[in-house]
Design a protein around this motif. Structure first.
Motif, PDB file in Angstrom:
ATOM      1  N   LEU A  45       0.855  -1.178   0.000  1.00  0.00           N
ATOM      2  CA  LEU A  45       0.000   0.000   0.000  1.00  0.00           C
ATOM      3  C   LEU A  45       0.896   1.233   0.000  1.00  0.00           C
ATOM      4  N   VAL A  46       0.787   2.037  -1.046  1.00  0.00           N
ATOM      5  CA  VAL A  46       1.614   3.230  -1.195  1.00  0.00           C
ATOM      6  C   VAL A  46       0.724   4.461  -1.119  1.00  0.00           C
ATOM      7  N   TRP A  47       1.097   5.397  -0.251  1.00  0.00           N
ATOM      8  CA  TRP A  47       0.397   6.670  -0.139  1.00  0.00           C
ATOM      9  C   TRP A  47       1.267   7.736  -0.798  1.00  0.00           C
ATOM     10  N   LEU A  48       0.650   8.574  -1.651  1.00  0.00           N
ATOM     11  CA  LEU A  48       1.398   9.578  -2.386  1.00  0.00           C
ATOM     12  C   LEU A  48       0.724  10.938  -2.284  1.00  0.00           C
ATOM     13  N   ARG A  49       1.527  11.954  -2.044  1.00  0.00           N
ATOM     14  CA  ARG A  49       1.028  13.334  -2.109  1.00  0.00           C
ATOM     15  C   ARG A  49       1.596  13.952  -3.385  1.00  0.00           C
ATOM     16  N   MET A  50       0.676  14.302  -4.289  1.00  0.00           N
ATOM     17  CA  MET A  50       1.073  14.768  -5.614  1.00  0.00           C
ATOM     18  C   MET A  50       0.673  16.224  -5.816  1.00  0.00           C
ATOM     19  N   ALA A  51       1.328  16.871  -6.753  1.00  0.00           N
ATOM     20  CA  ALA A  51       0.917  18.217  -7.145  1.00  0.00           C
ATOM     21  C   ALA A  51      -0.514  18.163  -7.659  1.00  0.00           C
ATOM     22  N   PRO A  52      -1.355  19.127  -7.313  1.00  0.00           N
ATOM     23  CA  PRO A  52      -2.753  19.110  -7.755  1.00  0.00           C
ATOM     24  C   PRO A  52      -2.880  18.941  -9.270  1.00  0.00           C
ATOM     25  N   GLY A  53      -3.801  18.071  -9.671  1.00  0.00           N
ATOM     26  CA  GLY A  53      -4.057  17.866 -11.089  1.00  0.00           C
ATOM     27  C   GLY A  53      -3.141  16.879 -11.774  1.00  0.00           C
ATOM     28  N   THR A  54      -2.248  16.217 -11.030  1.00  0.00           N
ATOM     29  CA  THR A  54      -1.352  15.228 -11.625  1.00  0.00           C
ATOM     30  C   THR A  54      -2.120  13.960 -11.984  1.00  0.00           C
ATOM     31  N   ASP A  55      -1.969  13.497 -13.221  1.00  0.00           N
ATOM     32  CA  ASP A  55      -2.640  12.280 -13.666  1.00  0.00           C
ATOM     33  C   ASP A  55      -1.789  11.077 -13.255  1.00  0.00           C
ATOM     34  N   LEU A  56      -1.949  10.643 -12.029  1.00  0.00           N
ATOM     35  CA  LEU A  56      -1.114   9.576 -11.490  1.00  0.00           C
ATOM     36  C   LEU A  56      -1.351   8.254 -12.209  1.00  0.00           C
ATOM     37  N   ARG A  57      -2.573   7.990 -12.592  1.00  0.00           N
ATOM     38  CA  ARG A  57      -2.865   6.701 -13.234  1.00  0.00           C
ATOM     39  C   ARG A  57      -2.092   6.547 -14.535  1.00  0.00           C
ATOM     40  N   THR A  58      -1.905   7.629 -15.264  1.00  0.00           N
ATOM     41  CA  THR A  58      -1.109   7.566 -16.494  1.00  0.00           C
ATOM     42  C   THR A  58       0.349   7.259 -16.176  1.00  0.00           C
ATOM     43  N   ARG A  59       0.864   7.880 -15.132  1.00  0.00           N
ATOM     44  CA  ARG A  59       2.271   7.646 -14.756  1.00  0.00           C
ATOM     45  C   ARG A  59       2.514   6.204 -14.317  1.00  0.00           C
ATOM     46  N   LEU A  60       1.499   5.568 -13.734  1.00  0.00           N
ATOM     47  CA  LEU A  60       1.675   4.222 -13.188  1.00  0.00           C
ATOM     48  C   LEU A  60       1.065   3.154 -14.088  1.00  0.00           C
TER      49      LEU A  60
END
Length: 367
Positions: A303-318
């Motif tokens: 289980l990974v928790w991530l704090r990202m810059a607002p509006g980052t498309d994390l699903r595309t990156r992963l």
């Protein structure tokens, strides 16, 4: 806000409804959706508690704190260690036991004992037609009929509105301790946590914070005092290969894991919060691919928790990883991971069966 006082009042309302209903428990997740908001918080109270049978039956709107207080008085606890999301979402509602089961809310101890759904013995709920349904019982061996208990656990109010849950509980340990390995990289932390879980020392928590100033890997041991002392000593020897700077916390071990579950390190900080469920061996690689502003791992990297810059498309990156990505706080993206075609077909069929009018939390888990 619609706040039915009884199960029958809830059933009558749902039966007569022809417009969307946005179901919530204590409203701590910060969810917003279509339709009239309905809270089960007014249906509260402990119906039955049998400490000797390790069983408790409570109305869905009962605050989690009330359940935990009743259990603590008998030196017992909720084994699955539900997470308090208020600090992450910024919504100051009251966590309810129905919300815990509806979202399958499970904390750090999941790697040892299982998820919330594994301790749900029975449920009562109102389906999308306003029918009152009961499934399961008050013992673990009750297997008659379909296991709707598991189906309702994690359905987020899309199949029915929970009104009562029966849970198996467990004795609280005599003591606990946390072995802390300081200074490990994310990749080394995953190796250390895997080593701990593969040991015979019955680990009940394995987490890591990548704080550049002071990264720390946490391994929890619980049980009788003499056993904990022995297992901590042996585990410390085993983990020495991963770093010379190893310490142990006993008096404040419980507070450490409360912070881990609530992800206190993310609270009151800007950015979107994402929750990523992956194979534990992929945890460190997920953090590297995400390019997060801040990251932690629980469940030994699963289980990974991530704090990202607002509006980052994390699903595309992963996209190259197998797993599920859930948006805990933020906007602009679906909250839940898009379903594969086969799964989407099955879940659509279930929703049509349980909620043929399509009024319960429409669009929350699927378009």
């Amino acid at each position: 806000m619609i706040t039915p006082q009884t199960e029958q009042e809830l059933a009558d309302y749902v039966a007569s409804a022809n417009a969307p209903i946005w179901v919530q428990g204590g409203g701590t997740r910060g969810l917003e959706g279509e339709g009239a908001a309905l809270s089960t918080a007014s249906m509260s109270g402990i119906e039955l508690y049998e400490p000797g049978a390790l069983t408790i039956v409570v109305k869905a709107g009962t605050p989690v704190a009330d359940v935990e207080a009743a259990l603590a008085a008998e030196n017992q606890r909720l084994p699955f260690e539900p997470i308090d999301y208020r600090g992450l979402t910024g919504v100051m509602g009251t966590p309810t036991i129905g919300g815990v089961i509806a979202t399958n809310n499970s904390g750090a101890r999941r790697i040892q004992v299982g998820a919330a759904r594994d301790f749900a013995l029975g449920v009562r709920y109102v389906d999308g037609m306003g029918q009152i349904v009961k499934n399961g019982g008050r013992v673990m061996k009750n297997v008659t009929g379909y296991d709707l208990v598991k189906l309702m656990s994690g359905s987020w109010g899309t199949l029915g509105v929970l009104t009562e849950v029966a849970l198996k509980v467990l004795p609280a340990p005599e003591t606990e301790a946390t072995v802390m390995i300081h200074g490990l990289s994310n990749a080394m932390a995953v190796e250390a946590m895997a080593s701990a879980l593969g040991s015979p020392y019955d680990v009940s928590g394995a987490a890591h914070s990548e704080d550049p100033a002071a990264p720390v890997t946490l391994i929890r041991i619980e049980g009788f005092e003499a056993s904990v002392t022995y297992r901590v000593a042996q585990l410390t020897k085993q983990l020495a290969q991963f770093g010379a700077d190893i310490t142990c916390a006993t008096a404040d071990s419980s507070a450490i894991w409360q912070d881990v579950n609530a992800q206190v390190c993310f609270q009151q900080k800007d950015g979107d919060i994402w929750r990523v469920s992956v194979a534990p061996s992929d945890g460190a690689q997920v953090i590297a691919a995400a390019g997060a502003e801040q990251a932690t791992m629980d469940w030994a990297g699963g289980l990974v928790w991530l704090r990202m810059a607002p509006g980052t498309d994390l699903r595309t990156r992963l996209r190259g990883f197998k797993g599920h990505v859930t948006l805990v706080r933020g906007s602009g993206f679906p909250r839940f991971h898009p379903e594969e075609a086969g799964v989407a077909m099955l879940t659509k069929g279930l929703r049509q069966r349980f909620d043929p009018k399509g009024i319960l939390n429409p669009g929350l888990m699927a378009a």
